[in-house]
Structures are given as C-alpha cells and as structure tokens.
Design a protein around this motif. Structure first.
Motif, mmCIF file in Angstrom:
data_model
loop_
_atom_site.group_PDB
_atom_site.id
_atom_site.type_symbol
_atom_site.label_atom_id
_atom_site.label_comp_id
_atom_site.label_asym_id
_atom_site.label_seq_id
_atom_site.Cartn_x
_atom_site.Cartn_y
_atom_site.Cartn_z
ATOM 1 N N ASP A 164 40.435 -18.128 6.532
ATOM 2 C CA ASP A 164 40.183 -17.631 7.898
ATOM 3 C C ASP A 164 40.358 -16.115 7.948
ATOM 4 N N THR A 165 41.422 -15.639 7.318
ATOM 5 C CA THR A 165 41.689 -14.187 7.308
ATOM 6 C C THR A 165 40.578 -13.432 6.591
ATOM 7 N N ILE A 166 40.115 -13.982 5.468
ATOM 8 C CA ILE A 166 39.039 -13.334 4.715
ATOM 9 C C ILE A 166 37.761 -13.271 5.546
ATOM 10 N N GLU A 167 37.467 -14.336 6.276
ATOM 11 C CA GLU A 167 36.263 -14.342 7.119
ATOM 12 C C GLU A 167 36.349 -13.288 8.221
ATOM 13 N N VAL A 168 37.534 -13.140 8.803
ATOM 14 C CA VAL A 168 37.726 -12.106 9.842
ATOM 15 C C VAL A 168 37.519 -10.711 9.248
ATOM 16 N N LEU A 169 38.096 -10.464 8.085
ATOM 17 C CA LEU A 169 37.952 -9.166 7.429
ATOM 18 C C LEU A 169 36.497 -8.910 7.036
ATOM 19 N N THR A 170 35.801 -9.939 6.581
ATOM 20 C CA THR A 170 34.387 -9.801 6.222
ATOM 21 C C THR A 170 33.560 -9.419 7.442
ATOM 22 N N ALA A 171 33.836 -10.054 8.575
ATOM 23 C CA ALA A 171 33.122 -9.721 9.815
ATOM 24 C C ALA A 171 33.388 -8.274 10.228
ATOM 25 N N GLU A 172 34.603 -7.822 10.042
ATOM 26 C CA GLU A 172 34.938 -6.435 10.396
ATOM 27 C C GLU A 172 34.223 -5.448 9.480
ATOM 28 N N VAL A 173 34.096 -5.801 8.203
ATOM 29 C CA VAL A 173 33.360 -4.941 7.267
ATOM 30 C C VAL A 173 31.888 -4.883 7.666
ATOM 31 N N GLU A 174 31.325 -6.038 8.018
ATOM 32 C CA GLU A 174 29.925 -6.081 8.438
ATOM 33 C C GLU A 174 29.685 -5.263 9.700
ATOM 34 N N ALA A 175 30.650 -5.276 10.613
ATOM 35 C CA ALA A 175 30.504 -4.519 11.852
ATOM 36 C C ALA A 175 30.667 -3.025 11.615
ATOM 37 N N ARG A 176 31.503 -2.675 10.683
ATOM 38 C CA ARG A 176 31.788 -1.258 10.422
ATOM 39 C C ARG A 176 30.704 -0.609 9.575
ATOM 40 N N SER A 177 30.052 -1.358 8.689
ATOM 41 C CA SER A 177 29.089 -0.784 7.756
ATOM 42 C C SER A 177 27.974 0.023 8.417
ATOM 43 N N PRO A 178 27.304 -0.465 9.484
ATOM 44 C CA PRO A 178 26.255 0.351 10.120
ATOM 45 C C PRO A 178 26.796 1.639 10.734
ATOM 46 N N GLN A 179 28.024 1.604 11.202
ATOM 47 C CA GLN A 179 28.624 2.794 11.801
ATOM 48 C C GLN A 179 28.797 3.906 10.767
ATOM 49 N N THR A 180 29.080 3.514 9.531
ATOM 50 C CA THR A 180 29.258 4.536 8.496
ATOM 51 C C THR A 180 27.948 5.285 8.234
ATOM 52 N N VAL A 181 26.813 4.592 8.361
ATOM 53 C CA VAL A 181 25.519 5.248 8.169
ATOM 54 C C VAL A 181 25.264 6.240 9.293
ATOM 55 N N ALA A 182 25.534 5.825 10.521
ATOM 56 C CA ALA A 182 25.343 6.728 11.673
ATOM 57 C C ALA A 182 26.250 7.932 11.567
ATOM 58 N N GLU A 183 27.508 7.706 11.165
ATOM 59 C CA GLU A 183 28.449 8.810 11.024
ATOM 60 C C GLU A 183 28.001 9.763 9.907
ATOM 61 N N TYR A 184 27.454 9.196 8.827
ATOM 62 C CA TYR A 184 26.960 10.033 7.741
ATOM 63 C C TYR A 184 25.792 10.907 8.209
ATOM 64 N N ARG A 185 24.907 10.306 9.002
ATOM 65 C CA ARG A 185 23.749 11.058 9.505
ATOM 66 C C ARG A 185 24.209 12.215 10.389
ATOM 67 N N GLU A 186 25.178 11.950 11.271
ATOM 68 C CA GLU A 186 25.679 13.002 12.156
ATOM 69 C C GLU A 186 26.391 14.089 11.357
ATOM 70 N N LYS A 187 27.149 13.663 10.369
ATOM 71 C CA LYS A 187 27.872 14.648 9.548
ATOM 72 C C LYS A 187 26.888 15.508 8.748
ATOM 73 N N LEU A 188 25.837 14.878 8.210
ATOM 74 C CA LEU A 188 24.828 15.614 7.443
ATOM 75 C C LEU A 188 24.093 16.603 8.331
#
Length: 292
Positions: A164-188
């Motif tokens: 259960d804990t692993i599934e929660v962490l996996t969902a959080e990684v999936e939710a965070r991953s697109p944000q890292t791309v947007a943040e990279y674009r803004e930083k660039l």
C-alpha cells in the motif's frame, strides 16, 4: 494461505506399548533440508520419516527429533533347555547315589541352574513400528503447520501494508514527474533571458529542450510495470501454494524498476520518494526470505 518457513510442532502418543514423541522445528532455507535425529536402533525408519516430511513441506531447514520409550512393549520368550536340565538332574542323582545323599530336587530348583532357562526378545515387526512413528510424526506436523500458517498470516499482513505504501509513493512520483518538466522549462527560459537580455528568445528551441528533458526523465513505463508487479504480488499472497521463490523473483523486479526511476529523476522531491519506496521494497524482500 501463505506459510512461514519458521515453525515448531510436537506430538506424543503411546502405540503398542511404545511411548513415541516427535518434535519438528524449522528455519528458512533456499531448499528443503531435512535432518532426522532418533535412537540408533530405530534408524530403519529414517527414510519413511523423510518421505512424510517431503510430502508436507517444500522449503526450509527442518530438524526432526524422535524419542521412543519401549519399556512397556518389551516382550521376552522363555524357553527351557531340556537336554541341559536332564544332564543336571542325572549328575545330581549320580552324585547323590555315590555320596549317599538325598536325591530330592524340585523343578524350581532345577531351572535355577545356569542356562536351563533362556529369555529371547520377541522379533519386532519393523513395518508396523515404522508406521507408528510416522503416525505420530503426522500429528506433530499438524501443529507445526498451524504455527507456520499463523506466522504466514502476519507476514502477509505486513507485506500488504508495505505494498500500500509503495503504491502511494508511486502515485506521488507520477504526479510530480510532469511538474519537473514544467519547472525545467521555466528555469531554462529564465536562464536564457538572463544571458540574452533583450534579444529575442527562440520559443521553439525552448520547447525542443523541454521535450528532450521530458523524454529523458519520463518514468511512465517504469511506474506501469511497477504497478503490474504490485498487482501480481497481491495475487500471489492469496495463493495456497508455496510462493516464496516466485515472490523473491518478483520483488527483485520491483527493486529494478525503483532503481530505474531513481536514476532517471534528478528532482529532489522525487528522489526522496524513491528512497522511501526502495526502503519498503527492501523490507518486503527480507520478509519474503521467510516465506515457503
């Protein structure tokens, strides 16, 4: 219902005058390794004992201890050596006649002479004795299996909680991953503005770089496989068959996907979640080592 490889069982019964006690104990092991310790005079039953163990247990280091008190079962056959008794009687009569002594002697007195009476142990039925030992062994295995099942249930509950804990962490990684791309674009974009000042910035170049970065850090494939592995793990935990080796292999696959996600992502937040995820995977791997 899964079973732990750690267990203990004991049974004691009196069969045909023999007090038989059997104890089993086991710890985890990659394969089945059975050791039988019993009185040397009953060693003929060792193969039968191991066969019974193999029919009930598939993995583990199993020690079987057997003690037998056969005091009540010991039966002797008494026989009279008549030729020897006659020889004693004739010798006594001859001595009495020559010495002028009385020849009176009773049968009770006669049988006290050496070797007139002999006692031999009755021949044992080895097959019946072996069957009796195995019957007590099966009774011990019943209590042994009950203990293993209780321990297995605790292991199953613990593993499912960690899944259960692993599934929660996996969902959080999936939710965070697109944000890292947007943040990279803004930083660039911000850095290019600092460097180029008022010079017109090529938006297409920004989009290309962002797309390359997004492809580099994408973890969609890994999280999909990870969720598939977790579903298989849950299904296996409901099985009544020995699943220890399968679980061990599958948890290695889960760990591999976790490592891949961690290597792809440079984001601090995702890294923290991956570290927590891998910690849970390691705890599951340790628990799986105790499952049959």
């Amino acid at each position: 219902m899964i079973k732990s490889m750690t267990g203990y069982g004991r049974a004691r019964e009196t069969i045909n005058g023999r007090d038989i006690t059997v104890e089993l104990r086991s710890v985890n092991n990659r394969y089945l390794d059975c050791t039988v310790k019993m009185p040397r005079m009953y060693i003929f039953a060792e193969d039968a004992v191991k066969t019974v163990v193999q029919q009930s247990i598939s993995r583990g280091k199993v020690d079987v201890f057997i003690t037998i008190d056969a005091t009540e079962a010991e039966q002797g056959m008494v026989s009279v050596n008549l030729p020897l008794a006659k020889g004693y009687l004739e010798a006594i009569r001859q001595a009495g006649a020559e010495l002028g002594l009385s020849e009176d002697i009773t049968a009770r007195e006669l049988v006290r002479f050496p070797d007139v009476l002999t006692v031999t142990k009755a021949e044992e039925d080895l097959d019946s004795l072996s069957a009796a030992i195995c019957a007590v062994l099966r009774a011990a295995i019943v209590s042994y299996q009950q203990m293993r099942q209780k321990e297995g249930e605790r292991l199953r509950a613990d593993i499912e909680g960690r899944l259960d804990t692993i599934e929660v962490l996996t969902a959080e990684v999936e939710a965070r991953s697109p944000q890292t791309v947007a943040e990279y674009r803004e930083k660039l974009l911000s850095r290019m503005q600092e460097v180029l000042g008022s010079t017109t910035i090529d938006e297409a170049r920004i989009l290309t770089e962002a797309a390359i970065f997004a492809d580099k850090v994408a973890v969609d494939e890994e999280t999909v496989r990870l969720r598939s592995h977790l579903a298989q793990l849950r299904e296996m935990l409901q099985s009544d068959e020995p699943i220890g080796r399968k679980l061990d292999f599958l948890i290695q696959e889960v760990n591999r996907e976790s490592n891949t996600i961690g290597s792809k992502c440079s984001d601090v937040e995702i890294t923290k979640k991956v570290v927590a995820l891998k910690a849970e995977v390691e705890k599951i791997r340790e628990q799986v080592q105790n499952i049959e």
